[in-house]
Structure formats: structure tokens, C-alpha cells
Design a protein around this motif. Structure first.
Motif, PDB file in Angstrom:
ATOM      1  N   UNK A  10      29.624   1.212  11.135  1.00  0.00           N
ATOM      2  CA  UNK A  10      30.798   1.090  10.283  1.00  0.00           C
ATOM      3  C   UNK A  10      31.879   0.241  10.950  1.00  0.00           C
ATOM      4  N   UNK A  11      31.963   0.281  12.274  1.00  0.00           N
ATOM      5  CA  UNK A  11      32.970  -0.502  12.986  1.00  0.00           C
ATOM      6  C   UNK A  11      32.695  -1.995  12.863  1.00  0.00           C
ATOM      7  N   UNK A  12      31.463  -2.371  12.517  1.00  0.00           N
ATOM      8  CA  UNK A  12      31.137  -3.781  12.425  1.00  0.00           C
ATOM      9  C   UNK A  12      31.352  -4.346  11.021  1.00  0.00           C
ATOM     10  N   UNK A  34      30.928 -10.527   1.411  1.00  0.00           N
ATOM     11  CA  UNK A  34      29.883 -11.075   2.266  1.00  0.00           C
ATOM     12  C   UNK A  34      29.305  -9.950   3.121  1.00  0.00           C
ATOM     13  N   UNK A  35      27.997  -9.741   3.002  1.00  0.00           N
ATOM     14  CA  UNK A  35      27.327  -8.694   3.772  1.00  0.00           C
ATOM     15  C   UNK A  35      26.705  -9.225   5.061  1.00  0.00           C
ATOM     16  N   UNK A  36      26.179 -10.445   5.036  1.00  0.00           N
ATOM     17  CA  UNK A  36      25.585 -11.056   6.223  1.00  0.00           C
ATOM     18  C   UNK A  36      26.158 -12.460   6.379  1.00  0.00           C
ATOM     19  N   UNK A  77      31.289 -16.623  10.861  1.00  0.00           N
ATOM     20  CA  UNK A  77      31.319 -15.923  12.153  1.00  0.00           C
ATOM     21  C   UNK A  77      32.148 -14.650  12.108  1.00  0.00           C
ATOM     22  N   UNK A  78      32.671 -14.324  10.942  1.00  0.00           N
ATOM     23  CA  UNK A  78      33.483 -13.119  10.804  1.00  0.00           C
ATOM     24  C   UNK A  78      32.594 -11.936  10.423  1.00  0.00           C
ATOM     25  N   UNK A  79      33.170 -10.746  10.472  1.00  0.00           N
ATOM     26  CA  UNK A  79      32.402  -9.549  10.150  1.00  0.00           C
ATOM     27  C   UNK A  79      32.255  -9.401   8.631  1.00  0.00           C
ATOM     28  N   UNK A  80      31.249  -8.674   8.176  1.00  0.00           N
ATOM     29  CA  UNK A  80      31.073  -8.469   6.740  1.00  0.00           C
ATOM     30  C   UNK A  80      32.319  -7.852   6.104  1.00  0.00           C
TER      31      UNK A  80
END
Length: 131
Positions: A17-19, A80-82, A96-99
Motif C-alpha cells: 500500500x505504501x507504494x 495509472x497502475x503500472x 517513474x512515479x508511483x501508481x
């Protein structure tokens, strides 16, 4: 034995969840976009937990930074999931950012004071494309 499996699972779930960035809790007029990474959340979410991509902007500590580093004026939203595998995320320069949920475009620049904070932290700031 059962409780250690549960605690391992909970630790893995917390790491997972932190990602991910917080998902906006509302899609009304209170939405704001980070001027550096274009992450979209509500004002209250930025105030409570800052920007997951830009922790050096200290939005959760300095509430004035939420107003200075985010904008309610943006165009469109993409989830965006991936990011690293999404052609749309790469095209929008968010690969390059997180989902999470991101805006397609902002029209304002990050104030120079905060651009300097980005530079001090060796973080690239790309001004919005002008159309």
C-alpha cells in the motif's frame, strides 16, 4: 504460529500500500494537482499526507506548501497502475512515479522557491508543456 503469519501478511500489505498514492476521496472542486509530478488528490489528502512522489516539498508539515505546490486548475485525470509499463504514463512523463491518479496537464509553473528545493534534492522539475 498463526499470528506470525498474520503479522507477516499485514507487513507485506502495508509495504504494498505504501507504494501506491492515495486515491482521491472525492472528485469535486476540492481536487488539486501537484505542480511537480501532477499527482491528483484532495486538498485535505495533500495536507494530511503530502505528495507521495515529492516528500521533500513537506506539504504535510507546512500547509502553505499545499497551496503553493498544488493547483485546482488542471485538465483531465488518468489513473495509472503500472507507470513504467504504460505508454500513456511515459508519454505524459509520469512513468517513474508511483501508481495513482494524475492530471493530463497543468498550466502553472511550480514557484521558483520550490524549483530550487527540487534542485537542492537532485530532483528534476519539468515545467508544463505550453500549447
Amino acid at each position: 504460529m498463526g499470528s506470525s503469519k498474520r503479522s507477516d501478511y499485514m507487513a507485506e500489505e502495508e509495504d504494498r500500500m505504501a507504494s501506491f498514492a492515495q486515491i482521491p476521496t472525492s472528485f469535486g472542486h476540492e481536487l488539486r494537482a501537484c505542480l511537480r509530478c501532477r499527482l491528483v488528490k484532495t486538498y485535505d489528502q495533500f495536507r494530511e499526507s503530502g505528495c507521495e512522489n515529492c516528500p521533500f516539498l513537506d506539504m504535510e508539515k507546512e500547509h502553505d506548501n499545499v497551496v503553493n505546490c498544488t493547483t485546482p486548475n488542471f485538465t483531465g485525470i488518468i489513473s495509472v497502475m503500472e507507470p513504467s509499463r504504460s505508454w500513456a504514463a511515459r508519454w505524459l512523463r509520469i512513468g517513474r512515479f508511483i501508481p495513482g491518479c494524475y492530471t493530463l496537464a497543468v498550466s502553472e509553473d511550480l514557484p521558483e522557491e520550490y524549483q530550487n528545493i527540487c534542485a537542492d534534492n537532485n530532483v528534476q522539475y519539468a515545467p508544463p508543456k505550453r500549447t
